[in-house]
Motif scaffolding. Structure first.
Motif, PDB file in Angstrom:
ATOM      1  N   LEU A  28       0.833  -1.183   0.000  1.00  0.00           N
ATOM      2  CA  LEU A  28       0.000   0.000   0.000  1.00  0.00           C
ATOM      3  C   LEU A  28       0.874   1.241   0.000  1.00  0.00           C
ATOM      4  CD1 LEU A  28      -2.709  -1.025   2.599  1.00  0.00           C
ATOM      5  CD2 LEU A  28      -2.889  -1.030   0.130  1.00  0.00           C
ATOM      6  N   SER A  29       0.472   2.234  -0.726  1.00  0.00           N
ATOM      7  CA  SER A  29       1.204   3.492  -0.784  1.00  0.00           C
ATOM      8  C   SER A  29       0.530   4.512   0.105  1.00  0.00           C
ATOM      9  CB  SER A  29       1.249   4.017  -2.219  1.00  0.00           C
ATOM     10  OG  SER A  29       1.778   5.326  -2.244  1.00  0.00           O
ATOM     11  N   PRO A  30       1.146   4.905   1.239  1.00  0.00           N
ATOM     12  CA  PRO A  30       0.498   5.863   2.111  1.00  0.00           C
ATOM     13  C   PRO A  30       0.393   7.240   1.479  1.00  0.00           C
ATOM     14  CG  PRO A  30       2.723   5.434   2.856  1.00  0.00           C
ATOM     15  CD  PRO A  30       2.436   4.474   1.735  1.00  0.00           C
ATOM     16  N   GLN A  31       1.263   7.521   0.492  1.00  0.00           N
ATOM     17  CA  GLN A  31       1.207   8.826  -0.152  1.00  0.00           C
ATOM     18  C   GLN A  31      -0.060   8.964  -0.990  1.00  0.00           C
ATOM     19  OE1 GLN A  31       3.730   6.764  -0.223  1.00  0.00           O
ATOM     20  NE2 GLN A  31       5.689   7.784   0.123  1.00  0.00           N
ATOM     21  N   SER A  32      -0.444   7.911  -1.704  1.00  0.00           N
ATOM     22  CA  SER A  32      -1.574   8.010  -2.613  1.00  0.00           C
ATOM     23  C   SER A  32      -2.825   7.349  -2.070  1.00  0.00           C
ATOM     24  CB  SER A  32      -1.215   7.347  -3.951  1.00  0.00           C
ATOM     25  OG  SER A  32      -0.988   5.958  -3.747  1.00  0.00           O
ATOM     26  N   SER A 188      19.314   3.990  -3.251  1.00  0.00           N
ATOM     27  CA  SER A 188      20.434   3.046  -3.201  1.00  0.00           C
ATOM     28  C   SER A 188      20.580   2.403  -1.823  1.00  0.00           C
ATOM     29  CB  SER A 188      21.739   3.738  -3.591  1.00  0.00           C
ATOM     30  OG  SER A 188      22.066   4.758  -2.680  1.00  0.00           O
ATOM     31  N   TYR A 189      19.898   2.958  -0.806  1.00  0.00           N
ATOM     32  CA  TYR A 189      19.877   2.299   0.507  1.00  0.00           C
ATOM     33  C   TYR A 189      19.092   0.988   0.453  1.00  0.00           C
ATOM     34  CZ  TYR A 189      21.849   6.299   3.055  1.00  0.00           C
ATOM     35  OH  TYR A 189      22.678   7.282   3.547  1.00  0.00           O
ATOM     36  N   GLY A 190      18.265   0.830  -0.561  1.00  0.00           N
ATOM     37  CA  GLY A 190      17.519  -0.417  -0.709  1.00  0.00           C
ATOM     38  C   GLY A 190      16.245  -0.483   0.107  1.00  0.00           C
ATOM     39  N   ALA A 191      15.683   0.686   0.481  1.00  0.00           N
ATOM     40  CA  ALA A 191      14.480   0.712   1.303  1.00  0.00           C
ATOM     41  C   ALA A 191      13.437   1.623   0.665  1.00  0.00           C
ATOM     42  CB  ALA A 191      14.806   1.192   2.712  1.00  0.00           C
ATOM     43  N   ARG A 192      12.200   1.147   0.600  1.00  0.00           N
ATOM     44  CA  ARG A 192      11.081   1.964   0.136  1.00  0.00           C
ATOM     45  C   ARG A 192      10.326   2.434   1.367  1.00  0.00           C
ATOM     46  NH1 ARG A 192       8.949  -1.445  -2.841  1.00  0.00           N
ATOM     47  NH2 ARG A 192       9.602  -0.692  -4.881  1.00  0.00           N
ATOM     48  N   MET A 193      10.491   3.703   1.712  1.00  0.00           N
ATOM     49  CA  MET A 193       9.910   4.259   2.930  1.00  0.00           C
ATOM     50  C   MET A 193       8.389   4.339   2.811  1.00  0.00           C
ATOM     51  SD  MET A 193      10.582   5.329   5.898  1.00  0.00           S
ATOM     52  CE  MET A 193       9.719   6.208   7.198  1.00  0.00           C
ATOM     53  N   MET A 194       7.690   3.597   3.719  1.00  0.00           N
ATOM     54  CA  MET A 194       6.230   3.575   3.688  1.00  0.00           C
ATOM     55  C   MET A 194       5.622   4.558   4.680  1.00  0.00           C
ATOM     56  SD  MET A 194       5.992   1.316   1.356  1.00  0.00           S
ATOM     57  CE  MET A 194       4.259   0.980   1.275  1.00  0.00           C
ATOM     58  N   GLY A 195       6.286   4.805   5.806  1.00  0.00           N
ATOM     59  CA  GLY A 195       5.749   5.731   6.788  1.00  0.00           C
ATOM     60  C   GLY A 195       6.272   5.428   8.181  1.00  0.00           C
ATOM     61  N   PHE A 196       5.651   6.079   9.187  1.00  0.00           N
ATOM     62  CA  PHE A 196       6.069   5.965  10.579  1.00  0.00           C
ATOM     63  C   PHE A 196       4.988   5.283  11.402  1.00  0.00           C
ATOM     64  CE2 PHE A 196       8.402   9.498   8.828  1.00  0.00           C
ATOM     65  CZ  PHE A 196       9.667   9.355   9.367  1.00  0.00           C
ATOM     66  N   ILE A 197       5.428   4.673  12.505  1.00  0.00           N
ATOM     67  CA  ILE A 197       4.505   4.113  13.495  1.00  0.00           C
ATOM     68  C   ILE A 197       4.910   4.688  14.846  1.00  0.00           C
ATOM     69  CG2 ILE A 197       3.697   2.017  14.617  1.00  0.00           C
ATOM     70  CD1 ILE A 197       4.286   0.499  12.044  1.00  0.00           C
ATOM     71  N   TYR A 225       1.119  -3.863   5.032  1.00  0.00           N
ATOM     72  CA  TYR A 225       2.043  -3.151   4.146  1.00  0.00           C
ATOM     73  C   TYR A 225       3.165  -4.063   3.634  1.00  0.00           C
ATOM     74  CZ  TYR A 225      -0.035   1.400   5.179  1.00  0.00           C
ATOM     75  OH  TYR A 225      -0.896   2.465   5.267  1.00  0.00           O
ATOM     76  N   ASP A 226       3.112  -5.336   3.991  1.00  0.00           N
ATOM     77  CA  ASP A 226       4.116  -6.311   3.554  1.00  0.00           C
ATOM     78  C   ASP A 226       5.528  -5.785   3.822  1.00  0.00           C
ATOM     79  OD1 ASP A 226       4.998  -8.674   2.645  1.00  0.00           O
ATOM     80  OD2 ASP A 226       4.600  -8.321   0.535  1.00  0.00           O
ATOM     81  N   ILE A 227       5.776  -5.446   5.089  1.00  0.00           N
ATOM     82  CA  ILE A 227       7.024  -4.789   5.475  1.00  0.00           C
ATOM     83  C   ILE A 227       8.167  -5.794   5.514  1.00  0.00           C
ATOM     84  CG2 ILE A 227       8.203  -3.509   7.315  1.00  0.00           C
ATOM     85  CD1 ILE A 227       6.060  -1.944   5.736  1.00  0.00           C
TER      86      ILE A 227
END
Length: 479
Positions: A28-32, A188-197, A225-227
């Protein structure tokens, strides 16, 4: 199953991954606010393994005609085996670099070279030894080149949005925001930032994703979010609540990194990664997710079976003594709680005959007047525990692990003792870390839970060996 353990098992089950495949399918994309499809990609360890195996095959193709196929094949097979073992425990790397791996690669292949070269030298075949050494040196160069190319490929794919791990940051304080901005700005860090908890307010920063939910929603959010990557920074909750929560995530497939206190002074020893100059420490993989646990199970079964055979005369003597003192019914059967709250029947030599359900609800019988000389002796020397070797052979328990307790007390302590329910993350055992600290019988349950959880979080085969040796010393001292 006791209610307290049922609740704990449900919490553990929340974080269980829905997909067996490590490949991310949707997130899920929290931005959209809409679902989007993530790229299918090979894992980092898979890419490195394929490159290294390709390099080893190429090296064998070159060195085989020069130094002989048996010599080249033996060296290559040994290197490939050690490489596979090394890659099996790979985790997320923020900035993968062959320079960081160079000492380990060199030491591994030099150890292989010494092993392979020693055999022909002992057989007075210096020519074969020289050829094996040259093969090993060739493989060293090829392995370094393959690892460098593999990491280059990983970074290349990351910059194109391939192979990124869906990531959340727990804690939206200053450091958490800094980590989130860095991950968002640099793929390049290899992480797709989804948000904060966090339990605190939403960071409200347009440059980073927003807040996904509160801490008590963490297991559900990891699933939804399949983290694949969880970073724990500083936020609105205390460390005690975080420790309890993170312990319930043992079955989650995500890697967990923690921002340590005084991270500015953290020397970076061990498995750590840097994000924008901030040190993140990798938490240990849960014991039941380690391949070494399979080896522990096999070794435990074999050793327990051998012990039953070797100690059979002693078992017979104890059984006769118990029968003589207390009459029929030499073996005492009692229900205990094992890993994940699963009940099983535990076997012991009977030290006295319980009345009704006394054995299930009475805490300690050391001062009971009904105990005879034999019963007191076998309890003092732990000889009454020997039939549990059969429990180990059956697979109910291991040689080393938290001591199993009765359902009545498990439910009671799970509700009253902090962290008690988390000791069931690992298989129970005949002896354990708490036992070596003198915590058995009428001793502090809080301290037992502390040492049992410490064992679960720091488990290794060598720790098991140390616990067994310390237990033997205690038994020999009747302590």
């Amino acid at each position: 199953m006791p209610q307290a353990l049922t609740r704990d098992a449900n919490r553990l089950g929340v974080a269980r991954p829905r997909h067996k495949s490590p490949v991310v399918l949707t997130a899920l994309s929290p931005q959209s606010g809409r679902c989007r499809r993530a790229h299918r990609s090979l894992g980092q360890s898979t890419i490195v393994g394929l490159y290294e195996l390709g390099g080893i095959a190429a090296s064998v193709a070159v060195t085989g005609p020069l130094f002989g196929w048996p010599t080249a094949g033996l060296v290559a097979a040994t290197v490939a085996a050690t490489s596979a073992v090394g890659l099996s425990g790979y985790q997320w790397r923020s900035m993968p670099s062959v320079l960081d791996d160079l000492p380990r690669i060199v030491s591994r292949i030099l150890a292989v070279a010494l092993f392979v070269v020693s055999v022909p030298l002992l057989a007075s075949r210096p020519g074969i030894a020289r050829d094996a050494l040259l093969c090993a040196l060739m493989l060293l160069v090829v392995t370094i080149a393959a690892r460098a190319l593999a990491y280059g490929t990983v970074v290349f794919l990351r910059r194109r949005g391939i192979g990124l791990a869906n990531t959340v940051v727990v804690g939206s304080g200053e450091e958490g925001l800094r980590i989130g901005r860095a991950l968002e700005a640099e793929p390049s860090y290899g992480a797709r930032m989804m948000g904060f908890i966090d339990d605190g307010p939403d960071p409200g920063d347009e440059s980073t994703p927003g807040q996904l939910g509160r801490l008590d929603e963490l297991p559900r959010l990891l699933r939804d979010y399949d983290i694949g990557l969880l970073i724990v920074a500083f936020g609105g909750s205390g460390s005690d609540s975080l420790v309890d929560l993170l312990r319930t995530l043992g079955r989650s497939r995500c890697e967990i990194f923690v921002l340590p206190r005084l991270f500015e002074m953290y020397g970076g020893t061990g498995r750590v990664q840097l994000v924008d100059g901030i040190t993140l420490a990798h938490t240990r993989r849960a014991a039941f997710r380690c391949r070494s646990l399979i080896l522990k199970r096999i070794l435990g079964t074999v050793l327990a079976g051998l012990a039953l055979v070797v100690l059979s005369p002693l078992l017979a003597v104890v059984a006769i003594a118990v029968r003589h003192e207390g009459g029929p019914g030499v073996i005492f059967r009692q229900q205990r709680i094992g890993m994940d709250g699963v009940p099983f029947t535990l076997y012991k030599f009977r030290s006295l005959k319980p009345v009704g359900d006394e054995g299930d609800v009475r805490w300690n019988i050391d001062n009971d007047s009904r105990l005879g000389p034999v019963g007191r002796f076998i309890r003092r020397t732990s000889l009454d525990e020997l039939p549990q070797l059969w429990n180990i052979v059956k697979g109910d328990m291991f040689i080393v692990g938290p001591r199993p307790e009765r359902p009545h007390f498990v439910e009671k302590f799970s509700d009253t003792v902090p962290g008690y329910q988390h000791r069931h993350r690992v298989p129970v055992g005949l002896t354990g870390y708490a036992v070596t600290q003198g915590l058995r019988g009428d001793t502090s349950i809080e301290r037992r839970a502390t040492f049992d959880n410490l064992y679960a979080e720091s488990w290794s085969l060598w720790l098991d060996v140390k616990i067994v040796l310390r237990t033997v010393r205690q038994v020999l001292r009747f302590k």
